[in-house]
Design an enzyme around this catalytic site. Structure first.
Site, PDB file in Angstrom:
ATOM      1  N   GLY A  31       7.449 -36.812  -5.191  1.00 47.59           N
ATOM      2  CA  GLY A  31       6.768 -37.649  -6.173  1.00 47.59           C
ATOM      3  C   GLY A  31       6.106 -38.841  -5.520  1.00 47.59           C
ATOM      4  O   GLY A  31       5.420 -38.714  -4.505  1.00 47.59           O
ATOM      5  N   ASP A  74     -15.778 -27.196   3.342  1.00 47.53           N
ATOM      6  CA  ASP A  74     -14.483 -26.860   3.929  1.00 47.53           C
ATOM      7  C   ASP A  74     -14.433 -25.384   4.278  1.00 47.53           C
ATOM      8  O   ASP A  74     -14.622 -24.528   3.393  1.00 47.53           O
ATOM      9  CB  ASP A  74     -13.340 -27.166   2.945  1.00 47.53           C
ATOM     10  CG  ASP A  74     -13.152 -28.656   2.718  1.00 47.53           C
ATOM     11  OD1 ASP A  74     -13.656 -29.445   3.529  1.00 47.53           O
ATOM     12  OD2 ASP A  74     -12.495 -29.015   1.727  1.00 47.53           O
ATOM     13  N   THR A 113       2.573 -42.199  -2.123  1.00 52.17           N
ATOM     14  CA  THR A 113       2.871 -40.828  -2.519  1.00 52.17           C
ATOM     15  C   THR A 113       3.808 -40.185  -1.498  1.00 52.17           C
ATOM     16  O   THR A 113       3.719 -40.446  -0.295  1.00 52.17           O
ATOM     17  CB  THR A 113       1.590 -39.992  -2.663  1.00 52.17           C
ATOM     18  OG1 THR A 113       0.878 -39.967  -1.415  1.00 52.17           O
ATOM     19  CG2 THR A 113       0.680 -40.581  -3.740  1.00 52.17           C
ATOM     20  N   ASN A 167      -0.204 -42.305   1.442  1.00 48.90           N
ATOM     21  CA  ASN A 167       0.984 -41.450   1.488  1.00 48.90           C
ATOM     22  C   ASN A 167       2.035 -42.132   2.359  1.00 48.90           C
ATOM     23  O   ASN A 167       1.801 -43.207   2.913  1.00 48.90           O
ATOM     24  CB  ASN A 167       0.648 -40.023   1.945  1.00 48.90           C
ATOM     25  CG  ASN A 167       0.166 -39.941   3.386  1.00 48.90           C
ATOM     26  OD1 ASN A 167       0.500 -40.777   4.237  1.00 48.90           O
ATOM     27  ND2 ASN A 167      -0.630 -38.921   3.690  1.00 48.90           N
ATOM     28  N   PHE A 202     -12.743 -31.906  12.116  1.00 50.53           N
ATOM     29  CA  PHE A 202     -13.690 -32.477  11.171  1.00 50.53           C
ATOM     30  C   PHE A 202     -14.927 -32.987  11.894  1.00 50.53           C
ATOM     31  O   PHE A 202     -14.832 -33.792  12.825  1.00 50.53           O
ATOM     32  CB  PHE A 202     -13.032 -33.630  10.401  1.00 50.53           C
ATOM     33  CG  PHE A 202     -13.893 -34.199   9.299  1.00 50.53           C
ATOM     34  CD1 PHE A 202     -14.106 -33.488   8.131  1.00 50.53           C
ATOM     35  CD2 PHE A 202     -14.483 -35.443   9.440  1.00 50.53           C
ATOM     36  CE1 PHE A 202     -14.904 -34.005   7.115  1.00 50.53           C
ATOM     37  CE2 PHE A 202     -15.274 -35.971   8.436  1.00 50.53           C
ATOM     38  CZ  PHE A 202     -15.491 -35.248   7.264  1.00 50.53           C
ATOM     39  N   ASP A 260      -6.565 -35.522  -3.389  1.00 49.73           N
ATOM     40  CA  ASP A 260      -7.768 -35.884  -4.136  1.00 49.73           C
ATOM     41  C   ASP A 260      -7.601 -35.623  -5.628  1.00 49.73           C
ATOM     42  O   ASP A 260      -8.117 -36.382  -6.455  1.00 49.73           O
ATOM     43  CB  ASP A 260      -8.967 -35.120  -3.592  1.00 49.73           C
ATOM     44  CG  ASP A 260      -9.317 -35.529  -2.168  1.00 49.73           C
ATOM     45  OD1 ASP A 260      -9.116 -36.710  -1.831  1.00 49.73           O
ATOM     46  OD2 ASP A 260      -9.783 -34.676  -1.399  1.00 49.73           O
TER      47      ASP A 260
END
Length: 298
Positions: free
Chosen positions: A224, A12, A219, A191, A116, A252
């Protein structure tokens, strides 16, 4: 017992833009977009979902076994994993390509722009999953498309219960493919944005998905998460971080905590609560694999 972690290993390159993207990008000029961001802060970190999850799980006291592909430039990463006493039996190298690379730019509001290059990740399907006595649980995290499809099927064939967490890889799959993943998995985690896309593509609601697996977790960032079991959703409150420094790798860290709890037979809500706590710890420190534990997992 150990957790098999199928996903990427990547380098990264993380940059910090001190302004706001929204102030630099004009919505009515997107058809001729040409912008440049001054990034005074730049660093290079070890990253990738498999590496970050393995770091998190090891930090908590678990036994991660990443299954991932490095490129010709991956010797330093392989040595880092060994230095952390992380099992590298299923980490391979492909000499014909580079290790996956992520270029991540974050603005002052923690919005991110990422480029990426998949590199060796696209060869991750070369690795094969078979039953091993110490592998109690697995996760199918973002990886090469073929690897995600094949590793999910191989986990099911080997009798290894697994978490399906497609993350940023979710758009690669159509509704039929996503439905197959869900039907093979024991747990699903997404998520809120990914969750909406998952529901749209499969035609299933959160309640319906949760009835097809042992549990679904959605998520919600600073709010929360929600744990769905047998059609019923239960909120799990967030943990307030000491400060917000860098969101890279928070998901992660959460995944590693989830695996730690699943290894020990915890309830899904308890696993999610630990994930929220570890995510709050990570976001207060820079880099996806630089934080340290300041509490006993419970």
């Amino acid at each position: 017992m150990a957790a098999l972690i199928c996903g990427s290993l990547a380098f990264d390159t993380i940059m910090t833009f001190e302004g706001r993207f929204a102030e630099q990008i004009l919505p009515d000029q997107l058809h001729i977009l040409n912008v440049s961001f001054l990034v005074p802060s730049l660093r290079r970190d070890f990253g990738g979902c498999a590496g970050n999850i393995a770091y998190s799980l090891k930090l908590l006291g678990g036994e991660p076994v990443p299954m991932a592909m490095l490129g010709s430039d991956g010797a330093d990463y392989l040595q880092r994993l060994r230095d952390l006493a992380i099992d590298t039996r299923h980490v391979a190298q492909a000499d014909e390509t580079y290790t996956a690379q992520a270029l991540i730019m974050t603005d002052r509001d923690n919005n991110q722009i990422t480029a990426f290059h998949p590199g060796a990740m696209m060869l991750a399907h070369r690795a094969r999953i078979v039953a091993e006595p110490d592998l109690l649980v697995a996760i199918i995290a973002p990886d090469g498309r073929d690897a995600m499809i094949e590793h999910a099927a191989q986990c099911q064939a080997a009798g290894i219960p697994f978490v399906f967490d497609p993350g940023q890889g979710l758009p690669m799959f159509n509704g039929e493919e996503l439905a197959r993943f869900i039907e093979q998995a024991s747990w699903v985690t997404v998520n809120d944005y990914e969750g909406r896309m998952l529901c749209e593509r499969t035609g299933w609601s959160f309640a319906e998905i949760s009835r097809k697996v042992q549990g679904l977790v959605v998520t919600l960032g600073a709010q929360g998460c929600e744990v769905w079991e047998d059609g019923v959703g239960t909120p799990v409150p967030a943990v307030q971080p000491a400060e917000v420094v860098d969101p890279t790798g928070c998901g992660d860290a959460w995944r590693g905590a989830l695996l730690f709890g699943l290894e020990r037979g915890w309830s899904l809500a308890r696993c999610a609560a630990l994930g929220n706590r570890l995510g709050a710890l990570k976001i207060a420190q820079r880099g996806p694999q630089n934080y340290t534990l300041d509490f006993e997992p419970s």
